[in-house]
Design an enzyme around this catalytic site. Sequence first.
Site: not given
Length: 268
Positions: A72, A121, A218
């Site tokens: 992502h 992901d 992230s």
Amino acid sequence: MLKLFIPSVLLLVSCSAVPLQNNVEPFIKNGELAEVGQFPYQAGLNISFGGNLTTWCGGTLISHYWIITAAHCMDSAESVTVYLGAINIRDETEPGQQRIMVEKSGIIVHSNYTASTVTNDISLIRLPIFVAFTKHIRAASLPRRLNGSFPTYDSVLASASGWGRDSDASDTVSPVLRYVEMPVMPNAVCRMYWSGAVSEKMICMSTASGKSTCHGDSGGPLVYREGSISYLIGSTSFGTTMGCQVGFPAVFTRISSYLDWILNHVIS
Ligand SMILES: *[C@@H]1O[C@H](CO)[C@@H](O)[C@H](O)[C@H]1NC(C)=O
Ligand SMILES: *[C@@H]1O[C@H](CO)[C@@H](O)[C@H](O)[C@H]1NC(C)=O
Ligand SMILES: *[C@@H]1O[C@H](CO)[C@@H](O)[C@H](O)[C@H]1NC(C)=O
Ligand SMILES: *[C@@H]1O[C@H](CO)[C@@H](O)[C@H](O)[C@H]1NC(C)=O
């Protein structure tokens, strides 16, 4: 019996807590400050989407050439500047810090990454130059099989590190690297919060304990240390803005579930 650990309000919340992208807000809040050389595998990623659009993510160095991060983060990226050996990303003259520009051709996003469910992901970045290891820069190890299968890492203490942004605006990134150390939550317990959104290809970290610490950046590392070896067991994937207040676990891509995919790209 496991329910005993979980306040009933969370079980109600979990019914609606499907992690859509706009719920996804990974960051470390008030984590401990990292010391020089404490997280030598930590990478910082300033990702460019063309024009003036940039965003910040974390990543993990796994060899002299390769970084693991989240899909992502890299999906539709045009290029990325990789920071290695950094504590303070605002200080370009910091001793040991190195910045490497990587073009789109060096970015590999998992072909089955699905944004709506945040599945698969994971992505890889290939550095265009050999990076020498120093006391500031060193790769983390990939998980190893024990007696034929990968450990679940349930309940071991693991650390998540990152520069913890508190919004999508890149100028709110913390200048200095921070970390939180919390136990890995067994998947069965994690599913009591996240229901079907959490699969066996994910690994969860407890955020309970009253700290305001939460998720890593992230794409950044979740690492379990055994002696002098740092095993990369997760890559920060998603959490919720509720996480920090109510103890929703942070969710990471489980690296051992993607070893074949990683090695296919890294070796070829
Ligand atoms: C990322 O790069 C852009 C463009 O050079 C810069 O404006 C921005 O401040 C950088 N972001 C961070 C967090 O350093
Ligand atoms: C980049 O930002 C500047 C200042 O905000 C703006 O004038 C310029 O048009 C932007 N460039 C692009 C390609 O968006
Ligand atoms: C993506 O999913 C398809 C269908 O399930 C599967 O055949 C393929 O191997 C997957 N690709 C990767 C890289 O895992
Ligand atoms: C591996 O298997 C052996 C033999 O069954 C056992 O003694 C040992 O404790 C196992 N090791 C681990 C780490 O599970």
